[in-house]
Write a protein that holds these residues in place. Structure first.
Motif, PDB file in Angstrom:
ATOM      1  N   ASP A 203       0.821  -1.216   0.000  1.00  0.00           N
ATOM      2  CA  ASP A 203       0.000   0.000   0.000  1.00  0.00           C
ATOM      3  C   ASP A 203       0.854   1.264   0.000  1.00  0.00           C
ATOM      4  OD1 ASP A 203      -2.411  -1.436   0.103  1.00  0.00           O
ATOM      5  OD2 ASP A 203      -2.300  -1.600   2.283  1.00  0.00           O
ATOM      6  N   ILE A 204       2.150   1.095   0.155  1.00  0.00           N
ATOM      7  CA  ILE A 204       3.064   2.241   0.232  1.00  0.00           C
ATOM      8  C   ILE A 204       3.799   2.400  -1.094  1.00  0.00           C
ATOM      9  CG2 ILE A 204       5.036   3.231   1.456  1.00  0.00           C
ATOM     10  CD1 ILE A 204       4.267   1.412   3.842  1.00  0.00           C
ATOM     11  N   ASP A 205       3.617   3.552  -1.730  1.00  0.00           N
ATOM     12  CA  ASP A 205       4.332   3.875  -2.972  1.00  0.00           C
ATOM     13  C   ASP A 205       5.460   4.829  -2.597  1.00  0.00           C
ATOM     14  OD1 ASP A 205       5.284   4.864  -5.404  1.00  0.00           O
ATOM     15  OD2 ASP A 205       3.311   4.740  -6.358  1.00  0.00           O
ATOM     16  N   ARG A 206       6.646   4.267  -2.431  1.00  0.00           N
ATOM     17  CA  ARG A 206       7.758   5.082  -1.932  1.00  0.00           C
ATOM     18  C   ARG A 206       8.264   6.083  -2.974  1.00  0.00           C
ATOM     19  NH1 ARG A 206      12.079   1.875   1.577  1.00  0.00           N
ATOM     20  NH2 ARG A 206      11.517  -0.171   0.756  1.00  0.00           N
ATOM     21  N   ASP A 207       8.131   5.746  -4.247  1.00  0.00           N
ATOM     22  CA  ASP A 207       8.580   6.677  -5.288  1.00  0.00           C
ATOM     23  C   ASP A 207       7.712   7.930  -5.325  1.00  0.00           C
ATOM     24  OD1 ASP A 207      10.627   4.986  -6.079  1.00  0.00           O
ATOM     25  OD2 ASP A 207       9.356   3.909  -7.510  1.00  0.00           O
ATOM     26  N   ARG A 208       6.414   7.729  -5.206  1.00  0.00           N
ATOM     27  CA  ARG A 208       5.490   8.870  -5.252  1.00  0.00           C
ATOM     28  C   ARG A 208       5.200   9.450  -3.865  1.00  0.00           C
ATOM     29  NH1 ARG A 208       0.809   7.161  -9.663  1.00  0.00           N
ATOM     30  NH2 ARG A 208       2.221   6.845 -11.437  1.00  0.00           N
ATOM     31  N   ARG A 209       5.695   8.801  -2.835  1.00  0.00           N
ATOM     32  CA  ARG A 209       5.431   9.188  -1.445  1.00  0.00           C
ATOM     33  C   ARG A 209       3.931   9.286  -1.175  1.00  0.00           C
ATOM     34  NH1 ARG A 209       9.584  13.344  -1.803  1.00  0.00           N
ATOM     35  NH2 ARG A 209       8.011  14.915  -1.341  1.00  0.00           N
ATOM     36  N   THR A 210       3.230   8.182  -1.401  1.00  0.00           N
ATOM     37  CA  THR A 210       1.802   8.098  -1.111  1.00  0.00           C
ATOM     38  C   THR A 210       1.510   6.757  -0.444  1.00  0.00           C
ATOM     39  OG1 THR A 210       1.252   7.108  -3.263  1.00  0.00           O
ATOM     40  CG2 THR A 210       1.135   9.520  -3.096  1.00  0.00           C
ATOM     41  N   ILE A 211       0.398   6.721   0.303  1.00  0.00           N
ATOM     42  CA  ILE A 211      -0.104   5.462   0.846  1.00  0.00           C
ATOM     43  C   ILE A 211      -1.554   5.301   0.418  1.00  0.00           C
ATOM     44  CG2 ILE A 211       1.442   5.366   2.848  1.00  0.00           C
ATOM     45  CD1 ILE A 211      -0.818   6.502   4.560  1.00  0.00           C
ATOM     46  N   ARG A 212      -1.943   4.055   0.234  1.00  0.00           N
ATOM     47  CA  ARG A 212      -3.324   3.737  -0.142  1.00  0.00           C
ATOM     48  C   ARG A 212      -4.013   3.132   1.073  1.00  0.00           C
ATOM     49  NH1 ARG A 212      -2.220   0.352  -3.801  1.00  0.00           N
ATOM     50  NH2 ARG A 212      -2.677  -1.568  -2.681  1.00  0.00           N
ATOM     51  N   VAL A 213      -5.084   3.788   1.545  1.00  0.00           N
ATOM     52  CA  VAL A 213      -5.764   3.328   2.751  1.00  0.00           C
ATOM     53  C   VAL A 213      -7.229   3.016   2.443  1.00  0.00           C
ATOM     54  CG1 VAL A 213      -4.260   4.631   4.313  1.00  0.00           C
ATOM     55  CG2 VAL A 213      -6.358   5.688   3.479  1.00  0.00           C
ATOM     56  N   LEU A 214      -7.770   2.114   3.239  1.00  0.00           N
ATOM     57  CA  LEU A 214      -9.179   1.749   3.125  1.00  0.00           C
ATOM     58  C   LEU A 214      -9.911   2.388   4.294  1.00  0.00           C
ATOM     59  CD1 LEU A 214     -10.925  -0.017   1.231  1.00  0.00           C
ATOM     60  CD2 LEU A 214     -10.744  -1.845   2.937  1.00  0.00           C
ATOM     61  N   GLY A 215     -10.752   3.383   3.995  1.00  0.00           N
ATOM     62  CA  GLY A 215     -11.414   4.151   5.032  1.00  0.00           C
ATOM     63  C   GLY A 215     -12.785   3.614   5.391  1.00  0.00           C
ATOM     64  N   LYS A 216     -13.562   4.444   6.053  1.00  0.00           N
ATOM     65  CA  LYS A 216     -14.907   4.065   6.483  1.00  0.00           C
ATOM     66  C   LYS A 216     -15.773   3.768   5.261  1.00  0.00           C
ATOM     67  CE  LYS A 216     -15.106   6.487  10.920  1.00  0.00           C
ATOM     68  NZ  LYS A 216     -15.837   7.497  11.728  1.00  0.00           N
ATOM     69  N   GLY A 217     -16.667   2.779   5.428  1.00  0.00           N
ATOM     70  CA  GLY A 217     -17.539   2.406   4.327  1.00  0.00           C
ATOM     71  C   GLY A 217     -16.824   1.703   3.194  1.00  0.00           C
ATOM     72  N   GLY A 218     -15.600   1.208   3.460  1.00  0.00           N
ATOM     73  CA  GLY A 218     -14.848   0.506   2.432  1.00  0.00           C
ATOM     74  C   GLY A 218     -14.345   1.408   1.321  1.00  0.00           C
ATOM     75  N   LYS A 219     -14.266   2.721   1.573  1.00  0.00           N
ATOM     76  CA  LYS A 219     -13.819   3.658   0.531  1.00  0.00           C
ATOM     77  C   LYS A 219     -12.297   3.784   0.555  1.00  0.00           C
ATOM     78  CE  LYS A 219     -18.081   6.396   0.556  1.00  0.00           C
ATOM     79  NZ  LYS A 219     -18.676   7.722   0.819  1.00  0.00           N
ATOM     80  N   GLU A 220     -11.713   3.590  -0.607  1.00  0.00           N
ATOM     81  CA  GLU A 220     -10.255   3.654  -0.740  1.00  0.00           C
ATOM     82  C   GLU A 220      -9.833   5.060  -1.149  1.00  0.00           C
ATOM     83  OE1 GLU A 220      -7.899   0.218  -2.520  1.00  0.00           O
ATOM     84  OE2 GLU A 220      -7.677   1.761  -4.073  1.00  0.00           O
TER      85      GLU A 220
END
Length: 341
Positions: A203-220
């Motif tokens: 879930d961690i994109d180190r090149d772009r410095r972003t993380i992908r998280v799954l929030g409330k209601g299953g929203k990414e």
């Protein structure tokens, strides 16, 4: 609130035959309702459990008040819904709890009407005391900076025993590197603690410095982080995480001492310990870092929509709470600094 018909309240003894564990039909109804909440509305397990419990409690109240074998249209009237809230208000429940119960009753009523179990939707006219929303506790920017600087110092120098030259915690301890990465990422992204502990390495994109998280209601959503967080995170992933990896680790981004995925309680402890090292900092948990990140973004000129997207708020109304925090700070600074305040 409107009164129920005389002689129909639970205290009157007018309905002596009650099912001690709830009416059998209601139990089936609540189970179907729970499946609807989970499958169709995609609510969290915690929310489904709370709404289902409220539904069962409301139906018991209604049958005691109106009649054990009454049809749903007689059971769930606006008067009964209001009497249910009134009974909890009399028992001393807070306005926030009453507001949540009212929302729960409206959701049940709406579902029963939509599925043609009710001929009207009485919950549509149900109101409850407005929920008081206290302003969230936040760190000042200098306090957040000092907390993170102290955590970095611990990684570099360890923790000395009080009054001695020996080290209580060795700076080579991989847990210290992890703790700094946790703190930096929480403050940099404003993610919820549940979202943080659920992170996988992929879930961690180190090149772009972003993380992908799954929030409330299953929203990414994808959230960026800055250079200090990247430095701490890379150090953890490259140097410290391998030292803790075990057969229980799987893809978990953050690990505990025994190699399993870190849990929310451990993260809360990390945040509390970090803030204890800053003398004038308030006692906050991970959600306090989230509040602080949001407030500092707005203080720095970020627009409300961008902050809403970063935090994963469903509505802008929730994000607007942080503008009140910033305005309160501005007002306090004005009173302190302006000669004619």
């Amino acid at each position: 609130m409107p009164e129920l018909p005389p002689g129909r309240s639970p205290e009157s003894g007018a309905e002596p035959h009650h099912h001690p564990h709830g009416h059998p039909h209601d139990q089936v109804l609540v189970e179907e309702y729970a499946r609807h909440l989970a499958a169709e509305r995609n609510l969290s397990e915690h929310t489904v459990r709370a709404y289902s419990s409220d539904a069962a409690e409301l139906l018991r109240h209604a049958r005691n008040a109106v009649g054990a074998e009454s049809p749903l249209d007689d059971l769930l009237t606006l008067a009964v819904l209001r009497s249910w809230l009134a009974s909890m208000s009399t028992a001393g429940q807070a306005r926030a709890s009453l507001a949540r119960r009212a929302a729960s009753a409206r959701a049940l009523s709406r579902w029963l009407y939509r599925t043609e179990r009710l001929t009207t939707d009485p919950g549509a006219r149900l109101q409850a005391p407005k929920r008081g929303r206290p302003l969230p506790g936040v760190l000042r920017q200098d306090q957040a900076g000092r907390a993170l600087a102290e955590a970095a110092s611990v990684v570099e120098n360890g923790v000395p025993e009080s009054g001695s030259g020996t080290l209580k915690i060795d700076p080579n301890d991989p847990i210290l590197v992890r703790d700094l990465a946790l703190l930096e990422l929480l403050y940099a992204t404003g993610v919820r603690v549940g979202e943080l502990v659920s992170l996988d390495v992929d879930d961690i994109d180190r090149d772009r410095r972003t993380i992908r998280v799954l929030g409330k209601g299953g929203k990414e959503r994808v959230v960026p982080y800055g250079v200090p967080a990247a430095t701490a995170l890379n150090s953890w992933l490259d140097r410290a995480r391998p030292a803790l990896t075990s057969e229980n680790s799987g893809p978990a981004a953050f690990l505990g001492k025994r190699g399993g995925r870190v849990n929310q309680r451990q993260v809360r402890q990390v945040v509390h310990q970090a803030l204890e090292r800053v003398n004038d900092a308030p006692s906050l948990g991970p959600h306090g870092l989230r509040h602080s990140a949001a407030t500092h973004l707005l203080d720095g000129g970020a627009d409300l929509r961008s902050v809403q997207e970063l935090l994963g708020h469903a509505t802008l109304t929730t994000t607007q709470l942080y503008t009140h925090v910033s305005v309160d700070r501005l007002r306090a600074s004005y009173r302190q600094a302006h000669p004619r305040a």
